[in-house]
Design a protein around this motif. Structure first.
Motif, PDB file in Angstrom:
ATOM      1  N   ARG A  82      13.060 -12.014  62.123  1.00  0.00           N
ATOM      2  CA  ARG A  82      11.860 -12.207  62.945  1.00  0.00           C
ATOM      3  C   ARG A  82      10.697 -12.650  62.066  1.00  0.00           C
ATOM      4  NH1 ARG A  82      11.185  -6.597  65.808  1.00  0.00           N
ATOM      5  NH2 ARG A  82      11.902  -5.974  63.756  1.00  0.00           N
ATOM      6  N   GLN A  83       9.823 -13.445  62.624  1.00  0.00           N
ATOM      7  CA  GLN A  83       8.628 -13.901  61.931  1.00  0.00           C
ATOM      8  C   GLN A  83       7.484 -12.924  62.189  1.00  0.00           C
ATOM      9  OE1 GLN A  83       8.291 -17.052  60.107  1.00  0.00           O
ATOM     10  NE2 GLN A  83      10.487 -16.707  60.118  1.00  0.00           N
ATOM     11  N   ALA A  84       6.638 -12.726  61.203  1.00  0.00           N
ATOM     12  CA  ALA A  84       5.471 -11.859  61.359  1.00  0.00           C
ATOM     13  C   ALA A  84       4.408 -12.600  62.162  1.00  0.00           C
ATOM     14  CB  ALA A  84       4.928 -11.474  59.995  1.00  0.00           C
ATOM     15  N   ASN A  85       3.712 -11.870  63.009  1.00  0.00           N
ATOM     16  CA  ASN A  85       2.634 -12.435  63.814  1.00  0.00           C
ATOM     17  C   ASN A  85       1.325 -12.262  63.047  1.00  0.00           C
ATOM     18  OD1 ASN A  85       0.369 -12.457  65.681  1.00  0.00           O
ATOM     19  ND2 ASN A  85       1.931 -12.640  67.274  1.00  0.00           N
ATOM     20  N   GLU A  86       0.670 -13.368  62.740  1.00  0.00           N
ATOM     21  CA  GLU A  86      -0.530 -13.331  61.907  1.00  0.00           C
ATOM     22  C   GLU A  86      -1.653 -12.534  62.551  1.00  0.00           C
ATOM     23  OE1 GLU A  86      -3.775 -16.543  60.444  1.00  0.00           O
ATOM     24  OE2 GLU A  86      -1.678 -17.039  60.015  1.00  0.00           O
ATOM     25  N   GLN A  87      -1.954 -12.787  63.823  1.00  0.00           N
ATOM     26  CA  GLN A  87      -3.064 -12.095  64.488  1.00  0.00           C
ATOM     27  C   GLN A  87      -2.808 -10.595  64.601  1.00  0.00           C
ATOM     28  OE1 GLN A  87      -6.093 -13.253  65.087  1.00  0.00           O
ATOM     29  NE2 GLN A  87      -5.344 -15.105  64.080  1.00  0.00           N
ATOM     30  N   GLU A  88      -1.586 -10.209  64.932  1.00  0.00           N
ATOM     31  CA  GLU A  88      -1.260  -8.790  65.018  1.00  0.00           C
ATOM     32  C   GLU A  88      -1.376  -8.121  63.648  1.00  0.00           C
ATOM     33  OE1 GLU A  88       2.550  -8.059  66.773  1.00  0.00           O
ATOM     34  OE2 GLU A  88       2.007  -9.055  68.650  1.00  0.00           O
ATOM     35  N   SER A  89      -0.959  -8.807  62.608  1.00  0.00           N
ATOM     36  CA  SER A  89      -1.029  -8.257  61.255  1.00  0.00           C
ATOM     37  C   SER A  89      -2.481  -8.074  60.817  1.00  0.00           C
ATOM     38  CB  SER A  89      -0.304  -9.170  60.271  1.00  0.00           C
ATOM     39  OG  SER A  89       1.050  -9.270  60.610  1.00  0.00           O
ATOM     40  N   ILE A  90      -3.323  -9.036  61.153  1.00  0.00           N
ATOM     41  CA  ILE A  90      -4.742  -8.933  60.807  1.00  0.00           C
ATOM     42  C   ILE A  90      -5.376  -7.761  61.544  1.00  0.00           C
ATOM     43  CG2 ILE A  90      -6.992 -10.067  61.078  1.00  0.00           C
ATOM     44  CD1 ILE A  90      -5.474 -12.737  60.525  1.00  0.00           C
ATOM     45  N   GLN A  91      -5.089  -7.637  62.846  1.00  0.00           N
ATOM     46  CA  GLN A  91      -5.653  -6.524  63.620  1.00  0.00           C
ATOM     47  C   GLN A  91      -5.162  -5.176  63.089  1.00  0.00           C
ATOM     48  OE1 GLN A  91      -8.149  -6.775  65.717  1.00  0.00           O
ATOM     49  NE2 GLN A  91      -8.094  -8.966  65.306  1.00  0.00           N
ATOM     50  N   THR A  92      -3.908  -5.102  62.694  1.00  0.00           N
ATOM     51  CA  THR A  92      -3.355  -3.866  62.137  1.00  0.00           C
ATOM     52  C   THR A  92      -4.049  -3.504  60.828  1.00  0.00           C
ATOM     53  OG1 THR A  92      -1.223  -4.290  63.172  1.00  0.00           O
ATOM     54  CG2 THR A  92      -1.240  -2.747  61.326  1.00  0.00           C
ATOM     55  N   ALA A  93      -4.284  -4.482  59.961  1.00  0.00           N
ATOM     56  CA  ALA A  93      -4.948  -4.228  58.680  1.00  0.00           C
ATOM     57  C   ALA A  93      -6.389  -3.776  58.894  1.00  0.00           C
ATOM     58  CB  ALA A  93      -4.903  -5.482  57.800  1.00  0.00           C
ATOM     59  N   LEU A  94      -7.096  -4.418  59.822  1.00  0.00           N
ATOM     60  CA  LEU A  94      -8.476  -4.033  60.100  1.00  0.00           C
ATOM     61  C   LEU A  94      -8.549  -2.628  60.691  1.00  0.00           C
ATOM     62  CD1 LEU A  94      -9.843  -7.415  61.510  1.00  0.00           C
ATOM     63  CD2 LEU A  94     -10.213  -6.448  59.226  1.00  0.00           C
ATOM     64  N   LEU A  95      -7.621  -2.306  61.583  1.00  0.00           N
ATOM     65  CA  LEU A  95      -7.572  -0.971  62.177  1.00  0.00           C
ATOM     66  C   LEU A  95      -7.246   0.081  61.114  1.00  0.00           C
ATOM     67  CD1 LEU A  95      -7.699   0.800  64.709  1.00  0.00           C
ATOM     68  CD2 LEU A  95      -5.254   0.344  65.021  1.00  0.00           C
ATOM     69  N   ALA A  96      -6.333  -0.253  60.205  1.00  0.00           N
ATOM     70  CA  ALA A  96      -5.980   0.670  59.120  1.00  0.00           C
ATOM     71  C   ALA A  96      -7.204   0.957  58.248  1.00  0.00           C
ATOM     72  CB  ALA A  96      -4.841   0.102  58.283  1.00  0.00           C
ATOM     73  N   PHE A  97      -8.023  -0.047  57.992  1.00  0.00           N
ATOM     74  CA  PHE A  97      -9.238   0.171  57.208  1.00  0.00           C
ATOM     75  C   PHE A  97     -10.205   1.067  57.973  1.00  0.00           C
ATOM     76  CE2 PHE A  97     -13.588  -0.763  56.001  1.00  0.00           C
ATOM     77  CZ  PHE A  97     -13.539  -0.545  54.634  1.00  0.00           C
ATOM     78  N   GLU A  98     -10.394   0.776  59.249  1.00  0.00           N
ATOM     79  CA  GLU A  98     -11.300   1.586  60.063  1.00  0.00           C
ATOM     80  C   GLU A  98     -10.822   3.027  60.176  1.00  0.00           C
ATOM     81  OE1 GLU A  98     -11.382  -0.668  63.670  1.00  0.00           O
ATOM     82  OE2 GLU A  98     -13.061  -1.916  62.995  1.00  0.00           O
ATOM     83  N   ASP A  99      -9.506   3.237  60.182  1.00  0.00           N
ATOM     84  CA  ASP A  99      -8.940   4.581  60.271  1.00  0.00           C
ATOM     85  C   ASP A  99      -8.923   5.305  58.927  1.00  0.00           C
ATOM     86  OD1 ASP A  99      -8.548   4.274  62.966  1.00  0.00           O
ATOM     87  OD2 ASP A  99      -6.390   3.881  62.813  1.00  0.00           O
ATOM     88  N   GLY A 100      -9.341   4.630  57.856  1.00  0.00           N
ATOM     89  CA  GLY A 100      -9.424   5.264  56.549  1.00  0.00           C
ATOM     90  C   GLY A 100      -8.120   5.333  55.784  1.00  0.00           C
TER      91      GLY A 100
END
Length: 139
Positions: A82-100
């Motif tokens: 499967r190919q990684a989804n760029e937008q989903e990966s970006i949102q996940t990384a930003l959420l991970a930062f916000e969650d500490g």
């Protein structure tokens, strides 16, 4: 623009620190833009790696030594096509930062908000510290 970044993982038995060179295609003005560009680049490299996998892979002694320094010796095989989804990966990384789940430091100064304006200069060091969740039980 050329920057260097180090990824530190807290909670690992062996410290895994490698300073990697990274070329930015544009100069990010905020932490959000920096994370977005880095994640997009890694997703692109991941998707290209799955497309360009060899039919039969092998490791030379130099490959084994180089990967041993990085901390993992393997064939780089991908068992999921499967190919990684760029937008989903970006949102996940930003959420991970916000969650500490990770912190970012620029020139040894913490950047604590995604909208914080940053002044990245050529050759700057950026440090990502990833926190590891510990599991256990109370006695």
């Amino acid at each position: 623009m050329r920057i260097f970044f180090t990824v530190k993982s807290i909670g690992k038995r062996k410290p895994f620190l490698i300073k990697k060179e990274y070329i930015l295609s544009s100069v990010p003005c905020t932490l959000r833009e920096l994370i977005t560009e880095i994640v997009a680049n890694h997703v692109q490299k991941y998707n290209e790696r799955t497309e360009n996998s060899q039919l039969i892979s092998f490791l030379t002694e130099e490959d084994i030594n180089a990967r041993g320094i990085e901390g993992k010796v393997g064939f780089g095989s991908t068992y999921d096509d499967r190919q990684a989804n760029e937008q989903e990966s970006i949102q996940t990384a930003l959420l991970a930062f916000e969650d500490g789940l990770f912190r970012v430091y620029l020139r040894e100064e913490e950047i604590s908000d995604l909208s914080t304006r940053i002044d990245i200069q050529d050759g700057d060091d950026i440090i990502f510290i990833k926190f590891t969740m510990l599991a256990g039980r109370l006695w």
